[in-house]
Scaffold this motif. Sequence first.
Motif, PDB file in Angstrom:
ATOM      1  N   ILE A  39       0.832  -1.201   0.000  1.00  0.00           N
ATOM      2  CA  ILE A  39       0.000   0.000   0.000  1.00  0.00           C
ATOM      3  C   ILE A  39       0.868   1.252   0.000  1.00  0.00           C
ATOM      4  O   ILE A  39       1.950   1.269   0.598  1.00  0.00           O
ATOM      5  N   TYR A  40       0.398   2.262  -0.700  1.00  0.00           N
ATOM      6  CA  TYR A  40       1.059   3.569  -0.789  1.00  0.00           C
ATOM      7  C   TYR A  40       0.064   4.644  -0.370  1.00  0.00           C
ATOM      8  O   TYR A  40      -1.124   4.560  -0.710  1.00  0.00           O
ATOM      9  N   LEU A 118      -9.060  -0.836   2.654  1.00  0.00           N
ATOM     10  CA  LEU A 118      -8.318  -0.082   1.645  1.00  0.00           C
ATOM     11  C   LEU A 118      -7.639  -0.996   0.632  1.00  0.00           C
ATOM     12  O   LEU A 118      -7.046  -0.515  -0.336  1.00  0.00           O
ATOM     13  N   VAL A 119      -7.715  -2.305   0.856  1.00  0.00           N
ATOM     14  CA  VAL A 119      -6.996  -3.277   0.042  1.00  0.00           C
ATOM     15  C   VAL A 119      -7.994  -4.088  -0.781  1.00  0.00           C
ATOM     16  O   VAL A 119      -9.027  -4.523  -0.255  1.00  0.00           O
ATOM     17  N   PHE A 134      -3.704  -9.174 -11.044  1.00  0.00           N
ATOM     18  CA  PHE A 134      -3.312  -7.887 -10.471  1.00  0.00           C
ATOM     19  C   PHE A 134      -4.584  -7.112 -10.149  1.00  0.00           C
ATOM     20  O   PHE A 134      -5.489  -7.016 -10.980  1.00  0.00           O
ATOM     21  N   LEU A 135      -4.645  -6.579  -8.931  1.00  0.00           N
ATOM     22  CA  LEU A 135      -5.766  -5.738  -8.516  1.00  0.00           C
ATOM     23  C   LEU A 135      -5.210  -4.500  -7.835  1.00  0.00           C
ATOM     24  O   LEU A 135      -4.201  -4.566  -7.119  1.00  0.00           O
ATOM     25  N   ALA A 136      -5.862  -3.377  -8.058  1.00  0.00           N
ATOM     26  CA  ALA A 136      -5.453  -2.127  -7.421  1.00  0.00           C
ATOM     27  C   ALA A 136      -6.694  -1.407  -6.917  1.00  0.00           C
ATOM     28  O   ALA A 136      -7.756  -1.471  -7.542  1.00  0.00           O
ATOM     29  N   LEU A 148      -3.170   4.074  -2.500  1.00  0.00           N
ATOM     30  CA  LEU A 148      -3.183   3.131  -3.613  1.00  0.00           C
ATOM     31  C   LEU A 148      -2.659   1.803  -3.090  1.00  0.00           C
ATOM     32  O   LEU A 148      -1.495   1.699  -2.701  1.00  0.00           O
ATOM     33  N   SER A 149      -3.530   0.812  -3.045  1.00  0.00           N
ATOM     34  CA  SER A 149      -3.116  -0.517  -2.608  1.00  0.00           C
ATOM     35  C   SER A 149      -3.181  -1.460  -3.794  1.00  0.00           C
ATOM     36  O   SER A 149      -4.078  -1.361  -4.634  1.00  0.00           O
TER      37      SER A 149
END
Length: 450
Positions: A39-40, A118-119, A134-136, A148-149
């Motif tokens: 996570i960012y 958040l994830v 891939f998931l964001a 952004l996770s």
Amino acid sequence: MAAIIINTYTVVPAEPTWTGRFPLAEWDQVGTITHVPTIYFYDKPPVSFQGNVVETLQNSLSHALFHFYPLAGRLRWLPRGRLELDCNAAGVTLIEAESEAELSDFNNFLGTKEFEKLVPQVNYKTAIETIPLFLAQVTKFKCGRISLSVKVSHAVVDGQSALHFLSEWGRIARGEPLETVPFLDRKVLWAGGPLPPFASSPLYEGKEFEEPPLLIGETDCVEERKKETVVAMLKLSKSQLERLRSRANRSQYADPARGFTRYETVTGHVWRCACKARGHSPEQPTGLVICVDARNRVQPPLPAGYFGNATLDVVAASTSGELISNELGFAAGKISKAIKNVTNDYVMTAVEYLKSHENLKEFQDIHTLGSKDGPFYGNPNLGLVSWLTLPMYGLNFGWGQEVYMGPGTNDLDGNSLLLADKNEDGSLILATCQQMAHMEAFKKHFYEDI
């Protein structure tokens, strides 16, 4: 801290890509085979950023997938517990969410239930052929900050490759060309040729997949795995790290020409502290899982930008009594020896070992599929992964670099990560999960034993 999902997008490559069945290497198919989260967090985008955050991420992700098209595919099961990648351009998932929370201190909710909102969530009960690799999730907070996770399938890439993709995604979002084109051919990690007649180092024996040590008097790990865990982020200052290394390198176990690395030193320290905190008897066997990057250990070294899994787990073993009664250099020496064993011969015999097995499912970490049966999960064992050499920081999509970056959910007793402090002052961060009953004692030993 509620996060409300506004939209869910399927993002596909911006241009047509190669399609077909993409064989995976052996190291792609063992260990953790599901998704690993990071996570960012970002400050509110400056006025100078004129774009739309979600549109910027969506468009740049589409162009990044053109170069990294395996991530847009889907896994499928083959006989004998093998996996294959279907490069079908089915796409990845991008989630847009909003939160009414005022985000001030990121550490307040790391490892909590609120953090999980958040994830991106993955439903592993559905067929594997339907699950994106891939998931964001981008979440906008009331205060203007952004998180952004991301979750990336470990059956397709390891940490080095995942961060390579994220870095190039950011470059594309900023309008810059790729820095390193991904190398997609995994045949370079396929064994099959004759091994040297006289190996120059120990060969792989499969000990990493044997039954791990159990608590004395227990027949399995079921009861230990039921116990509640908690996550802590513990900082080691530069001076504390130097004191630990000085102690370890003064010991009889240190190589005078090389000394112990940061990782070997801190991991040895963590191993000893965990044994103390868990209250083991002196004769208690304990194992430590170490993740080793083989990119520069095989001959020839893997090409720059190798996109896949090139890490393997090795195990250092001892007893709690040995670790605690001996100086720090003893534990660090056990770890150093396990890492040094990973040579080209070792890696190739490891590949052959896996190829020869009838079913790889016995080597896959099932705990990541919803249960807690991972091979080295929990007391009296632990694992510590190094992120010290990974390009973790500086992910910029056009509105500035992150103000915080860290691992995602980590709720397995004994699982830990070691990463450099973002401030680049020589300090390190240990992200560790311990049983709630052991955490305070672990923290006490972690700092007092320095």
